[in-house]
Design a protein around this motif. Structure first.
Motif, PDB file in Angstrom:
ATOM      1  N   MET A  24       0.782  -1.611  -0.377  1.00  0.00           N
ATOM      2  CA  MET A  24      -0.028  -0.280   0.057  1.00  0.00           C
ATOM      3  C   MET A  24       0.923   1.519   0.008  1.00  0.00           C
ATOM      4  SD  MET A  24      -2.805   1.173   0.000  1.00  0.00           S
ATOM      5  CE  MET A  24      -4.286   1.997   0.643  1.00  0.00           C
ATOM      6  N   ALA A  25       1.912   0.824   0.965  1.00  0.00           N
ATOM      7  CA  ALA A  25       3.031   2.756   0.925  1.00  0.00           C
ATOM      8  C   ALA A  25       3.168   2.102  -0.313  1.00  0.00           C
ATOM      9  CB  ALA A  25       3.434   2.762   1.644  1.00  0.00           C
ATOM     10  N   ASP A  26       3.979   1.871  -0.912  1.00  0.00           N
ATOM     11  CA  ASP A  26       4.685   1.319  -2.463  1.00  0.00           C
ATOM     12  C   ASP A  26       3.851   2.124  -3.263  1.00  0.00           C
ATOM     13  OD1 ASP A  26       6.909   0.556  -1.726  1.00  0.00           O
ATOM     14  OD2 ASP A  26       7.210  -1.068  -1.473  1.00  0.00           O
ATOM     15  N   GLU A  27       2.425   1.837  -3.390  1.00  0.00           N
ATOM     16  CA  GLU A  27       1.603   1.628  -4.551  1.00  0.00           C
ATOM     17  C   GLU A  27       1.558   3.620  -4.918  1.00  0.00           C
ATOM     18  OE1 GLU A  27      -2.311  -0.066  -4.744  1.00  0.00           O
ATOM     19  OE2 GLU A  27      -0.876  -1.958  -4.263  1.00  0.00           O
ATOM     20  N   HIS A  28       1.817   4.406  -2.932  1.00  0.00           N
ATOM     21  CA  HIS A  28       1.166   5.446  -2.815  1.00  0.00           C
ATOM     22  C   HIS A  28       2.547   6.820  -3.446  1.00  0.00           C
ATOM     23  CE1 HIS A  28      -0.086   8.800  -0.323  1.00  0.00           C
ATOM     24  NE2 HIS A  28       0.802   9.166   0.287  1.00  0.00           N
ATOM     25  N   HIS A  29       3.434   5.760  -2.640  1.00  0.00           N
ATOM     26  CA  HIS A  29       4.792   6.060  -3.158  1.00  0.00           C
ATOM     27  C   HIS A  29       4.755   6.268  -4.372  1.00  0.00           C
ATOM     28  CE1 HIS A  29       6.280   7.215   0.943  1.00  0.00           C
ATOM     29  NE2 HIS A  29       6.448   5.993   1.259  1.00  0.00           N
ATOM     30  N   ALA A  30       4.375   5.222  -5.455  1.00  0.00           N
ATOM     31  CA  ALA A  30       4.551   5.439  -7.113  1.00  0.00           C
ATOM     32  C   ALA A  30       3.624   6.150  -7.375  1.00  0.00           C
ATOM     33  CB  ALA A  30       4.176   3.618  -7.159  1.00  0.00           C
ATOM     34  N   MET A  31       2.471   6.690  -6.753  1.00  0.00           N
ATOM     35  CA  MET A  31       1.356   7.591  -7.564  1.00  0.00           C
ATOM     36  C   MET A  31       1.930   8.913  -7.478  1.00  0.00           C
ATOM     37  SD  MET A  31      -2.081   5.886  -6.350  1.00  0.00           S
ATOM     38  CE  MET A  31      -2.788   7.200  -5.227  1.00  0.00           C
ATOM     39  N   ARG A  32       2.584   9.390  -6.322  1.00  0.00           N
ATOM     40  CA  ARG A  32       2.894  10.657  -5.765  1.00  0.00           C
ATOM     41  C   ARG A  32       4.495  10.726  -7.445  1.00  0.00           C
ATOM     42  NH1 ARG A  32      -0.326  12.777  -3.766  1.00  0.00           N
ATOM     43  NH2 ARG A  32      -0.702  12.515  -1.652  1.00  0.00           N
ATOM     44  N   LEU A  33       5.327   9.894  -7.399  1.00  0.00           N
ATOM     45  CA  LEU A  33       6.285   9.757  -8.277  1.00  0.00           C
ATOM     46  C   LEU A  33       5.620  10.346  -9.556  1.00  0.00           C
ATOM     47  CD1 LEU A  33       9.009   7.040  -6.924  1.00  0.00           C
ATOM     48  CD2 LEU A  33       8.801   9.301  -7.386  1.00  0.00           C
ATOM     49  N   GLU A  34       5.127   9.555  -9.682  1.00  0.00           N
ATOM     50  CA  GLU A  34       4.091   9.071 -11.583  1.00  0.00           C
ATOM     51  C   GLU A  34       3.659  11.277 -11.453  1.00  0.00           C
ATOM     52  OE1 GLU A  34       3.319   7.858 -14.093  1.00  0.00           O
ATOM     53  OE2 GLU A  34       4.319   6.298 -13.784  1.00  0.00           O
ATOM     54  N   THR A  35       2.985  12.099 -10.176  1.00  0.00           N
ATOM     55  CA  THR A  35       2.594  13.075 -10.031  1.00  0.00           C
ATOM     56  C   THR A  35       3.860  13.736 -10.285  1.00  0.00           C
ATOM     57  OG1 THR A  35       0.701  12.482  -9.291  1.00  0.00           O
ATOM     58  CG2 THR A  35       1.523  14.745  -9.094  1.00  0.00           C
ATOM     59  N   GLY A  36       4.807  13.580  -9.784  1.00  0.00           N
ATOM     60  CA  GLY A  36       5.821  14.305  -9.565  1.00  0.00           C
ATOM     61  C   GLY A  36       6.361  14.439 -11.035  1.00  0.00           C
ATOM     62  N   VAL A  37       6.581  13.560 -11.631  1.00  0.00           N
ATOM     63  CA  VAL A  37       7.529  13.174 -12.906  1.00  0.00           C
ATOM     64  C   VAL A  37       6.286  14.295 -14.388  1.00  0.00           C
ATOM     65  CG1 VAL A  37       7.570  11.490 -15.027  1.00  0.00           C
ATOM     66  CG2 VAL A  37       8.547  11.523 -12.778  1.00  0.00           C
ATOM     67  N   THR A  38       4.763  13.892 -13.728  1.00  0.00           N
ATOM     68  CA  THR A  38       3.349  14.844 -14.597  1.00  0.00           C
ATOM     69  C   THR A  38       4.106  16.036 -14.475  1.00  0.00           C
ATOM     70  OG1 THR A  38       2.577  12.966 -14.800  1.00  0.00           O
ATOM     71  CG2 THR A  38       1.722  15.559 -14.867  1.00  0.00           C
ATOM     72  N   LEU A  39       4.596  16.347 -13.375  1.00  0.00           N
ATOM     73  CA  LEU A  39       4.043  18.063 -12.774  1.00  0.00           C
ATOM     74  C   LEU A  39       6.099  18.449 -13.924  1.00  0.00           C
ATOM     75  CD1 LEU A  39       2.844  19.893 -11.026  1.00  0.00           C
ATOM     76  CD2 LEU A  39       4.857  19.876  -8.549  1.00  0.00           C
ATOM     77  N   VAL A  40       7.078  17.559 -13.622  1.00  0.00           N
ATOM     78  CA  VAL A  40       8.326  18.509 -14.260  1.00  0.00           C
ATOM     79  C   VAL A  40       7.847  18.199 -15.275  1.00  0.00           C
ATOM     80  CG1 VAL A  40      10.726  17.228 -14.463  1.00  0.00           C
ATOM     81  CG2 VAL A  40       9.557  17.161 -12.198  1.00  0.00           C
ATOM     82  N   ASN A  41       7.562  17.495 -16.041  1.00  0.00           N
ATOM     83  CA  ASN A  41       7.280  17.503 -17.444  1.00  0.00           C
ATOM     84  C   ASN A  41       6.725  18.384 -18.031  1.00  0.00           C
ATOM     85  OD1 ASN A  41       9.108  15.697 -17.933  1.00  0.00           O
ATOM     86  ND2 ASN A  41       7.890  13.777 -17.987  1.00  0.00           N
ATOM     87  N   ALA A  42       5.413  19.452 -17.184  1.00  0.00           N
ATOM     88  CA  ALA A  42       4.201  19.676 -17.549  1.00  0.00           C
ATOM     89  C   ALA A  42       4.840  21.347 -17.329  1.00  0.00           C
ATOM     90  CB  ALA A  42       3.486  19.755 -16.824  1.00  0.00           C
ATOM     91  N   LEU A  43       5.898  21.879 -16.391  1.00  0.00           N
ATOM     92  CA  LEU A  43       6.370  22.755 -16.120  1.00  0.00           C
ATOM     93  C   LEU A  43       7.927  23.284 -16.316  1.00  0.00           C
ATOM     94  CD1 LEU A  43       4.553  22.923 -12.830  1.00  0.00           C
ATOM     95  CD2 LEU A  43       3.785  23.583 -14.252  1.00  0.00           C
ATOM     96  N   THR A  44       8.824  22.058 -16.339  1.00  0.00           N
ATOM     97  CA  THR A  44      10.385  22.814 -16.495  1.00  0.00           C
ATOM     98  C   THR A  44      10.575  21.872 -17.839  1.00  0.00           C
ATOM     99  OG1 THR A  44      11.042  20.424 -15.928  1.00  0.00           O
ATOM    100  CG2 THR A  44      10.513  22.792 -13.704  1.00  0.00           C
ATOM    101  N   GLY A  45      11.692  22.407 -18.038  1.00  0.00           N
ATOM    102  CA  GLY A  45      12.552  21.516 -19.753  1.00  0.00           C
ATOM    103  C   GLY A  45      12.791  22.809 -20.611  1.00  0.00           C
TER     104      GLY A  45
END
Length: 185
Positions: A1-22
């Motif tokens: 459960m905690a791993d899934e939660h962290h994985a979802m947060r990482l996915e959102t983090g990657v989406t945020l990085v790709n959407a707002l930077t680069g």
């Protein structure tokens, strides 16, 4: 459960990085987002929440910090990434605590109840990336290997061999290699 939660947060983090930077996406230059375009991109990346211009700018700063950590990990600079991440953990004031809203079940959070949207995401992302680094899975995040693309990705494959942010860049690189082979023969 905690791993899934962290994985979802990482996915959102990657989406945020790709959407707002680069500076490049799939071989094309990217113009810096401003005003309502920045607000819209930040809102879409998070998938929810009320984002105004100041919040969107703060989220872009958070995404830039996260990008720097991911770039360090993709260059196999774990010590540098850990230092940047430790700074982010301190700055975000990440601390585990249990929260409950009304009659809902208790939930583990890494921010205080007074935290605003950016503080909440900063703490959650810092903890999730730290969990990934602490579990020795930094190879699961990376920077696209295609020329003129600086999108980041998560490699969820079993073989852990992902090199590109998506099929567009993978196909672009393969087509360029094919053209180079044909012109050389």
């Amino acid at each position: 459960m905690a791993d899934e939660h962290h994985a979802m947060r990482l996915e959102t983090g990657v989406t945020l990085v790709n959407a707002l930077t680069g500076e490049h996406v799939h071989g094309r230059p990217r113009t810096a987002l401003r005003g309502q375009d920045l607000v819209r991109a930040a809102t879409e990346a998070l998938g929810n929440g009320q984002v105004d211009l100041l919040t969107a700018e703060r989220l872009r700063n958070l995404a830039s910090r996260l990008r720097e950590i991911i770039e360090s990990l993709s260059r196999r600079e774990q010590d540098r990434a850990a230092g940047l991440l430790n700074r982010m953990l301190v700055d975000s004031k990440a601390r585990p605590s249990l929260h409950r809203h009304g009659e809902q079940s208790w939930q583990l959070r890494f921010h205080g109840p007074e935290a605003d949207l950016v503080q909440q995401w900063a703490a959650a992302l810092a903890v999730s990336v730290a969990a990934a680094l602490g579990d020795d899975i930094p190879h699961r995040v990376g920077l696209c290997a295609a020329p003129r693309c600086d999108q980041v990705y998560i490699d969820a494959s079993q073989a852990q061999i992902k090199r590109f942010c998506g099929l567009a860049c993978q196909n672009r690189v393969k087509a360029a290699a094919y053209r180079a082979r044909r012109s050389g023969s």
